[in-house]
Design an enzyme around this catalytic site. Structure first.
Site, PDB file in Angstrom:
ATOM      1  N   TYR A  47     -15.391  12.286   5.858  1.00  0.00           N
ATOM      2  CA  TYR A  47     -15.451  11.530   4.595  1.00  0.00           C
ATOM      3  C   TYR A  47     -14.701  12.312   3.525  1.00  0.00           C
ATOM      4  CZ  TYR A  47     -17.869   7.143   4.216  1.00  0.00           C
ATOM      5  OH  TYR A  47     -18.139   5.813   4.256  1.00  0.00           O
ATOM      6  N   GLU A  49     -13.851  10.865   0.044  1.00  0.00           N
ATOM      7  CA  GLU A  49     -13.629  10.036  -1.161  1.00  0.00           C
ATOM      8  C   GLU A  49     -13.032  10.895  -2.273  1.00  0.00           C
ATOM      9  OE1 GLU A  49     -17.217   7.962  -2.136  1.00  0.00           O
ATOM     10  OE2 GLU A  49     -17.070   6.677  -0.372  1.00  0.00           O
ATOM     11  N   ASP A 193       7.227  -5.460  -3.153  1.00  0.00           N
ATOM     12  CA  ASP A 193       6.460  -5.242  -1.927  1.00  0.00           C
ATOM     13  C   ASP A 193       7.478  -5.209  -0.797  1.00  0.00           C
ATOM     14  OD1 ASP A 193       5.038  -5.494   0.406  1.00  0.00           O
ATOM     15  OD2 ASP A 193       3.648  -7.015  -0.352  1.00  0.00           O
ATOM     16  N   THR A 219       3.665  -1.619   3.591  1.00  0.00           N
ATOM     17  CA  THR A 219       2.802  -1.283   4.713  1.00  0.00           C
ATOM     18  C   THR A 219       3.531  -0.187   5.470  1.00  0.00           C
ATOM     19  OG1 THR A 219       3.826  -2.977   6.089  1.00  0.00           O
ATOM     20  CG2 THR A 219       1.782  -3.582   4.960  1.00  0.00           C
ATOM     21  N   LYS A 222       5.220  -1.761  10.017  1.00  0.00           N
ATOM     22  CA  LYS A 222       6.197  -2.774  10.448  1.00  0.00           C
ATOM     23  C   LYS A 222       7.477  -2.055  10.864  1.00  0.00           C
ATOM     24  CE  LYS A 222       4.148  -6.512   7.713  1.00  0.00           C
ATOM     25  NZ  LYS A 222       3.221  -5.960   6.698  1.00  0.00           N
ATOM     26  N   ARG A 228      -1.143   1.356  11.262  1.00  0.00           N
ATOM     27  CA  ARG A 228      -1.461   0.214  10.408  1.00  0.00           C
ATOM     28  C   ARG A 228      -2.015   0.720   9.071  1.00  0.00           C
ATOM     29  NH1 ARG A 228      -1.407  -4.928  11.628  1.00  0.00           N
ATOM     30  NH2 ARG A 228      -0.498  -4.301  13.583  1.00  0.00           N
TER      31      ARG A 228
END
Ligand code: DSN
Length: 426
Positions: A47, A49, A193, A219, A222, A228
């Site tokens: 974790y 954060e 984008d 992203t 691609k 991903r």
């Protein structure tokens, strides 16, 4: 613990599916073994954060290093002055930009989804269209290219606070400079984008939007061929150009606003295993081999588009400048829907997706188009000399999509061909 054979059998079947077929979904790719290894690593247990050096949990000193490397490599790849590599997806990267730049109900302008745009650029069923006032521009019916005159007209009339360029089914280069000029004229933020062509841009084969836009989202899975996920950047020419006054009266810089929009605004704990895999992929994208790969993606796409045209298909805009193309089936098969075409091709182990075409006469569930892209087959080593053959196989299926015997014959040829392009060692 007993091995979960139920799930691992499914994973094995999906691996076989990927190996056997011709993968032509424009937004998909195959990651390298080291990207896969980083994703399946012990970093998934942590974790973290917050951001490197400013976490809400102890023990983050090691993942701080991989996240910092990911940020630095991404900045180097695109010449950005700031980056955030935590977005779990492109849509979440976009959502963070909306949160940082707009207030609920504010106007923004993006490309119409049915003209090649993206769900998160203003679709009425997405947060972008539900929480903000979405305005849209189109492509021209005459040539399938973005209607910049219309974009400018709407921008001047409506004065949106944010203008978005970028698409998920658009095969041409963008005039970023023109959009930037109108954004400056009306005092709007310009966001690109670049999720689809990010790999081609990294290789210098298309214009780099980081030089023109205030904010760029992407992203990573691609054409960029990473795990991903998503990312956000700001350009060198625009180091923190805006502040925004918070409800408490504080003026915050855009980079700080974007960071806090990602966390704690729209996400909780970052996926540090995916971030490490992003770092590996960005490292790969900085190599000369990656540039050669992207050149091949582009050559394969141009060759495939020409092969479709030679067989009498109508390609929106008449060709492609990038990795993808949109076929309007109505030209050659007026009665064939994208839905039926996709299903028949999938049965022959050729994977693609139905897609609306600009000014479509059918719904998004039927569609009149198919979208094709070459990033995945190029990763497998397929070169331009096989593009006409692949189009021949597609054409054979589409000419007789109801015949099981026809489909079975093509599937055999597809499987035989793909045996020559090994994919996984395991
Ligand atoms: N769904 C992706 C695509 O296929 O283009 C975009 O998010």
């Amino acid at each position: 613990m007993k091995r979960d054979t139920e799930i691992f059998d499914i994973i094995r079947r999906e691996r076989d599916r990927q190996m056997q077929g011709i993968e032509l979904i424009a937004s998909e790719n195959f990651v390298s073994d080291q990207v896969m290894e980083a994703m399946g690593s012990v970093l998934t247990n942590k974790y973290a954060e917050g951001y490197p050096g400013k976490r809400y949990y102890g023990g983050c000193q090691v993942v701080d290093e991989s996240e910092t490397i990911a940020i630095n490599r991404l900045k180097e790849l695109y010449g950005a002055c700031w980056a955030n590599v935590q977005p779990h997806s492109g849509a979440q990267a976009n959502m963070a930009v909306f949160m940082a730049c707009l207030n609920a109900g504010d106007k923004f302008l993006g490309l119409n989804l049915s003209h090649g745009g993206h769900l998160s650029h203003g679709s009425p069923v997405n947060f972008s269209g539900l929480m903000f006032k979405a305005l849209e521009y189109n492509v021209k019916e005459s040539d399938g290219r973005v209607d910049y005159d219309q974009l400018e007209r709407i921008a001047r009339q409506e004065r949106p606070k944010l203008i978005i360029a970028g698409a998920s089914a658009y095969s041409r280069e963008w005039d970023y400079q023109r959009i930037r000029s109108v954004a400056d004229e009306i005092g709007a933020i310009f966001m690109v984008d670049m999720a689809h062509p990010a790999g081609l841009i990294a290789a210098g084969l298309l214009l780099n939007p980081v030089k023109y836009a205030h904010i760029v989202t992407t992203t990573t899975h691609k054409t960029l061929r990473g795990p991903r996920g998503g990312a956000i950047m700001m350009g060198q020419d625009f180091p923190n150009p805006w502040g925004k006054t918070t409800p408490k009266g504080e003026v915050k810089m855009m980079s700080a606003l974007l960071d806090s929009a990602v966390f704690p605004g729209v996400q909780g704990g970052p996926l540090e295993h995916v971030i490490a895999a992003k770092a590996v992929a960005f490292g790969e994208a900085l190599t000369p081999e990656f540039k050669l790969y992207q050149q091949q993606v582009k050559v394969n796409a141009a060759t495939m588009a020409q092969a479709f045209i030679d067989k009498g298909y109508h390609i929106i805009s008449g060709g492609t400048d990038n990795h993808c193309m949109l076929v309007d089936l109505r030209g050659k098969f007026p009665d064939l829907t994208g839905k039926v075409a996709e299903k028949a091709l999938v049965a022959a182990d050729i994977t693609t997706n139905k897609n609306m075409v600009p000014f479509d006469t059918r719904s998004a569930f039927q569609t009149s188009g198919l979208r094709f892209g070459t990033p995945a087959i190029t990763t497998r080593g397929v070169k331009q000399d096989r593009m006409a053959y692949i189009v021949e196989l597609i054409d054979t299926v589409l000419s007789n999509p109801e015949s099981d015997a026809n489909i079975a014959k093509v599937k055999e040829q597809v499987n035989k061909m793909m045996k020559q392009y090994p994919l996984f060692a395991w």
